[in-house]
Motif scaffolding. Structure first.
Motif, PDB file in Angstrom:
ATOM      1  N   ALA A  97      92.243  40.454  -2.016  1.00  0.00           N
ATOM      2  CA  ALA A  97      93.268  41.496  -2.148  1.00  0.00           C
ATOM      3  C   ALA A  97      94.310  41.052  -3.170  1.00  0.00           C
ATOM      4  CB  ALA A  97      93.919  41.785  -0.804  1.00  0.00           C
TER       5      ALA A  97
ATOM      6  N   GLU B 129      97.251  46.211   2.653  1.00  0.00           N
ATOM      7  CA  GLU B 129      96.623  46.578   3.922  1.00  0.00           C
ATOM      8  C   GLU B 129      95.416  47.471   3.682  1.00  0.00           C
ATOM      9  OE1 GLU B 129      99.883  48.257   6.031  1.00  0.00           O
ATOM     10  OE2 GLU B 129     100.662  46.319   6.653  1.00  0.00           O
ATOM     11  N   ALA B 130      95.540  48.388   2.720  1.00  0.00           N
ATOM     12  CA  ALA B 130      94.410  49.270   2.408  1.00  0.00           C
ATOM     13  C   ALA B 130      93.221  48.436   1.962  1.00  0.00           C
ATOM     14  CB  ALA B 130      94.811  50.262   1.321  1.00  0.00           C
ATOM     15  N   ALA B 131      93.469  47.482   1.052  1.00  0.00           N
ATOM     16  CA  ALA B 131      92.375  46.642   0.558  1.00  0.00           C
ATOM     17  C   ALA B 131      91.728  45.882   1.715  1.00  0.00           C
ATOM     18  CB  ALA B 131      92.895  45.672  -0.500  1.00  0.00           C
ATOM     19  N   ARG B 132      92.571  45.376   2.620  1.00  0.00           N
ATOM     20  CA  ARG B 132      92.019  44.567   3.709  1.00  0.00           C
ATOM     21  C   ARG B 132      91.262  45.437   4.704  1.00  0.00           C
ATOM     22  NH1 ARG B 132      95.490  39.936   6.010  1.00  0.00           N
ATOM     23  NH2 ARG B 132      93.403  39.338   6.632  1.00  0.00           N
ATOM     24  N   SER B 133      91.749  46.636   4.977  1.00  0.00           N
ATOM     25  CA  SER B 133      91.003  47.474   5.912  1.00  0.00           C
ATOM     26  C   SER B 133      89.676  47.906   5.297  1.00  0.00           C
ATOM     27  CB  SER B 133      91.833  48.700   6.314  1.00  0.00           C
ATOM     28  OG  SER B 133      91.849  49.637   5.270  1.00  0.00           O
ATOM     29  N   LEU B 134      89.573  47.816   3.960  1.00  0.00           N
ATOM     30  CA  LEU B 134      88.309  48.147   3.305  1.00  0.00           C
ATOM     31  C   LEU B 134      87.400  46.922   3.191  1.00  0.00           C
ATOM     32  CD1 LEU B 134      89.785  50.471   0.576  1.00  0.00           C
ATOM     33  CD2 LEU B 134      88.259  51.177   2.404  1.00  0.00           C
ATOM     34  N   GLY B 135      87.849  45.808   3.741  1.00  0.00           N
ATOM     35  CA  GLY B 135      86.965  44.641   3.809  1.00  0.00           C
ATOM     36  C   GLY B 135      87.307  43.499   2.877  1.00  0.00           C
ATOM     37  N   ALA B 136      88.450  43.578   2.154  1.00  0.00           N
ATOM     38  CA  ALA B 136      88.795  42.508   1.228  1.00  0.00           C
ATOM     39  C   ALA B 136      89.554  41.397   1.954  1.00  0.00           C
ATOM     40  CB  ALA B 136      89.641  43.048   0.091  1.00  0.00           C
ATOM     41  N   SER B 137      89.215  40.151   1.654  1.00  0.00           N
ATOM     42  CA  SER B 137      89.943  39.020   2.231  1.00  0.00           C
ATOM     43  C   SER B 137      91.329  38.957   1.585  1.00  0.00           C
ATOM     44  CB  SER B 137      89.175  37.736   1.951  1.00  0.00           C
ATOM     45  OG  SER B 137      89.169  37.505   0.556  1.00  0.00           O
TER      46      SER B 137
END
Lengths: 555, 359
Positions: free
Chosen positions: A465, A453-461
């Protein structure tokens, strides 16, 4: 579960259905048919014929003795590991994994070389005590089988019980002491009840392993001491009696499924143990003060060292000893391309076959195991537990039965896998994927979901991720699973022997053929290659295992 | 920076209705805290806004555009996790750079430097998360969330894993950074002190609904529901009956005592609008610090001291009375003559009582 994941999972189920469930069911059905109709008569033959009743009873009897001896050897070891500190303690704890990756046929070979009539132990005893004839007659008897099973399983008991023992919060014991309970009273009233789940589950596990053991019984039991596994092998491969063979598989599977159920019940008890903040206090084992207790411990250590190191060292020594002289001649034989009459093929061919089978089987078992582990960790489907148990079923079915299922279900049309290395690789993949699941699953469970979730909230698909966050974190676990699966495949003999055809021999089969032909030098050299593969697997599992891949999860 | 509008959000997990109906707006640069006991749905609200979960119903718009169907990676929101969720296999610099790198318009290297400056951790670039203290991890997690210049900052109980001292200093640091960047911020906590000290506004939540949304002062001094009155601050609660209402005063009978309250202070907006009539059953709340041990004309009861708890400048006095046990927080100076068993008079001003209709 997302739609894509669901489709992949359906594909997985279809694949397992094709290569495992359907073939196994057709074998079980074969055991319940007579002349093309449903019938209980094959089963009735098995359950009334004195020979079959004898081997069923013998299977259970040897498993019971093996379990008792494994507990007898393993429990003092668990006690020493828990209560004492000594140099090499963590190494010994790690080494308890070794028997699990050591091919059974190599252990059998080591036992023949060490405990046999003209083995090292008898020779040594004869020369020390000036005896005219070998004093020990262990092999080709119940004793030999039980000893070899204890060699395999005592380390498992030691490991499981030690892990559970160290998990007990010492404050519980201190609380009992402060309430006035003495040492013995605390041991009986506190420690033993808390260890009971570990004792029961390791006993159940050892019983199952011994009950389903094949290469050891085949090599050490001789004609008189057949178990169900050997009975199935003889019926199908020698007598070509598929009907009675299948009926015997049916009986065996019913027994092993019930035993597995007992094991899973006992294993569930682990969860209730409390993990304390402090560890159990340990005492230095080697101190100046000698005592009666220390003498007993010393005797145990010496006997255990001889028991565990003797057979393996014998294989090493015999591989380098030709007619009383040190030589690498045996290894030259193994790596030759020349035809070997005992193998029906060149020895090098069997090495290559094993590597090919190991590679293919790992390529199948790894993705299958990872997918099932992901399902087990992520899914919230109703009936998930049951489905999970069904997916782990190969653990509870004997290797010989799985080998025959592949032969019977996939040998003919439409796949015509009979007589191919692919068939053997497929059987190995079925046998090993549950172990992949057991390694990967805790790794996935330890993965903090909020990292993704952290990776995705930082913009990673999601894909990004996965590759940048998940994969680097579970990579070591995947490598351990792959190496473990590969090592199990390389050492596998039971399913292989059911699917064997001339030219398809593997290294363990070669060891068995050579030792049957009493070519001990060549057998030992081939055995040493297997020992080295197991050793490499051990090192990888041990090194990477420190990062969250607990060896506890291996069984 | 951004305007967040949340309307009619609902979410169930199986049979559990986590959110019933959540609506609020967050103004530009505003700091809004979602406060409530565990299980009230505050974290779920945050996760729905971040896009980690899909709402069953409702709308979320940011700057006038709906984001409810966007995946989390397209929302440009910074999220700080309770467990920090730092990538364990990357060092501090890589963790912070992760989001900035995915956003091409930002110069990654300079940004990492700026943020480490902002959270006071210059020189920690090469450390792995495992080599940081929990307070440092928390600050790196904040820096990582800020690095891609998010439109909105979401924090999920970011201080709950820290000890009290550290919590207080990080609280000030978070507030400072938020004001400096004028960043719209949504902050989830179950700690009322944290909520009161940080927020521009507080939304008090209970069972998937917002009970009251107002400034910290309003929430503390003028709770609109009985739940808010009992959850925020510490209050003594009595059950009583209204006996008379006139001249802006309300008389409430509790046991054998008759208390009088000022209507304007003591009633919630809803209750003031409706008519309170004699005979109504009510709950009366008096905050612990509004009880006085000096005798006054009104609202006085005799009590016996059960226990005095020293708390530094103030002390907590536990009292036994005919209408139950009371808890008063008074200046320690006043307690020097008290000991267990002392007889005292306890009273409160008519403006200190809060009334709610008993359900």
């Amino acid at each position: 579960m997302k739609k894509g994941g669901f489709l992949v999972f359906i594909g997985l189920l279809a694949f397992l259905g094709l290569v495992f469930y359907q073939p196994l069911f057709s074998v079980l059905r074969r055991g319940l048919t007579e002349g093309g109709r449903w019938s209980l008569s094959p089963l009735a033959t098995i359950l009334t014929d004195s020979y079959f009743v004898h081997i069923i009873v013998f299977s259970l009897k040897q498993a019971a003795f093996s379990t008792l001896l494994s507990l007898g050897i393993g429990l003092p070891g668990a006690y020493l590991l828990t209560r004492y500190s000594f140099p090499g303690k963590s190494a010994i704890r790690s080494l308890t994994v070794v028997p699990f990756v050591l091919p059974a046929v190599v252990v059998a070979l080591g036992f023949i070389l060490f405990f046999g009539e003209s083995g090292w132990l008898n020779q040594w005893l004869m020369s020390v005590f000036h005896l005219p004839s070998p004093p020990l007659h262990i092999l080709y008897s119940l004793t030999g089988i039980v000893l070899a099973h204890a060699f395999y399983n005592a380390p498992i008991v030691m490991r499981l019980v030690n892990a559970s023992w160290e998990g007990i919060d010492p404050e519980i014991d201190e609380a009992a002491a402060s309430l006035g309970a003495g040492g013995l009273r605390r041991f009986v009233g506190i420690t033993i009840p808390l260890l009971t789940p570990a004792l029961l589950s390791s006993a159940a596990l050892v019983f199952i392993f011994s009950f389903l053991s094949f290469p050891i019984v085949l090599a050490l039991g001789g004609a008189r001491y057949a178990t169900i596994e050997v009975g199935i092998y003889t019926l199908i491969r020698t007598l070509l009696d598929y009907k009675l063979g299948s009926a015997l598989i049916l009986v065996e599977t019913a027994l092993s499924l019930s035993l597995t159920y007992v094991y899973l019940k006992a294993e569930g008890g682990f969860a209730t143990l409390t993990q304390g903040s402090r560890r159990v206090a340990t005492y230095p084992l080697f101190s100046r003060k000698a005592s009666m207790c220390k003498m007993v411990i010393a005797a145990y250590i010496i006997i255990a060292a001889v028991f565990f190191l003797g057979p393996i060292s014998s294989v090493l020594v015999d591989s380098l000893l030709v007619r009383g002289q040190w030589s690498v001649e045996s290894y030259r034989q193994i790596f030759s391309l020349g035809y070997n009459p005992f193998l029906g093929v060149s020895p090098l061919r069997t090495v290559l076959n094993s590597l090919f089978i190991g590679g293919i089987s790992t390529a199948i078992s790894l993705p299958v195991g990872i997918l099932i582990a992901m399902f087990a960790v992520r899914s919230h489907l109703p009936g998930r537990r049951l489905l999970e148990a069904i997916l782990m079923a190969p653990l509870a079915v004997s290797s010989v039965a799985i080998g025959f299922a592949v032969l019977y279900g996939l040998g003919g049309a439409p796949l015509h896998l009979s007589g191919t290395l692919i068939a053997i690789a497929l059987a190995h993949a079925i046998l090993t994927y549950p172990f992949v699941v057991r390694v990967i699953r805790p790794v996935l469970e330890g993965l903090d979901q909020s990292l993704v979730e952290a990776a995705r909230s930082l913009g990673a698909s999601p894909t990004r991720a996965f590759f940048e966050v998940i994969l680097p974190l579970i990579g070591p676990g995947i490598l351990v699973a792959a190496v473990f699966g590969f090592a199990l495949s390389i050492g596998e003999m039971s399913a292989t022997i059911m699917l064997m055809r001339p030219g398809l021999g593997t290294m363990p089969i070669a060891v068995y053929s050579l030792l049957s032909a009493r070519q001990f030098g060549a057998a030992s050299a081939m055995g040493m290659i297997l020992v080295v593969v197991a050793g490499i697997a051990f090192v990888v599992i041990d090194r990477l295992g420190k990062r969250g891949v607990g060896c506890r999860t291996l069984w | 920076m951004s305007d967040l509008v949340v309307k009619g959000l609902a979410k169930s997990f199986g049979d559990v209705r986590a959110l019933r109906e959540i609506s609020f707006t967050l103004g530009r640069g505003e700091f809004l805290t979602l406060l409530g006991p565990s299980g009230c749905g505050k974290t779920t609200t945050l996760r729905l806004i971040a896009g980690f979960e899909r709402p069953d119903a409702g709308e979320i718009t940011l700057d006038g555009r709906s984001i409810v169907n966007d995946p989390p990676e397209d929302r440009q929101l910074g999220f700080v996790f309770q467990t920090y969720a730092l990538f364990p296999h990357m060092n501090v610099a890589k963790n912070i750079a992760y989001g900035a790198r995915l956003n091409r318009s930002i110069s990654t290297k300079r940004r990492v430097g700026e943020l480490l400056d902002l959270v006071d951790l210059k020189g920690f670039e090469r450390r792995k998360p495992a080599e940081l203290s929990s307070g440092q991890r928390q600050r790196i997690a904040l820096a990582r969330a800020l690095a891609p210049q998010p439109r909105l900052l979401l924090l999920d109980e970011p201080l709950s894993a820290l000890d009290a001292k550290l919590r207080e200093s990080l609280r000030a640091q978070i507030r400072h950074i938020q004001q400096e960047l004028a960043l719209s911020t949504l902050y989830v906590t179950h700690d009322q002190e944290e909520a009161l000290s940080l927020a521009d506004r507080i939304a008090v939540m209970r069972s998937g609904k917002i009970e009251q949304i107002a400034t910290p002062q309003q929430v503390y001094e003028h709770p609109q529901t009985e739940f808010v009155a009992s959850f925020v601050g510490r209050a003594n609660r009595f059950s009583g009956t209204v006996t008379a209402t006139k001249d802006g005063l309300i008389s409430v009978k509790v046991g054998e005592f008759l208390f009088s309250l000022i209507r304007e202070e003591g009633l919630s907006d809803d209750l003031r609008a409706s008519q309170l009539t004699p005979g109504d059953h009510v709950s009366l709340f008096v905050k612990e610090e509004r009880l006085q041990l000096t005798e006054m004309r009104e609202n006085a009861i005799s009590a016996q001291v059960a226990l005095v708890e020293y708390r530094g400048e103030t002390s907590i006095v536990y009292l036994k009375t005919q209408i139950g046990s009371l808890r008063a927080r008074v200046s320690t100076k006043q307690t020097t003559t008290l000991s267990t068993g002392s007889e005292v008079k306890v009273s409160f001003s008519p403006s200190a009582g809060l009334l709610f209709l008993a359900p």
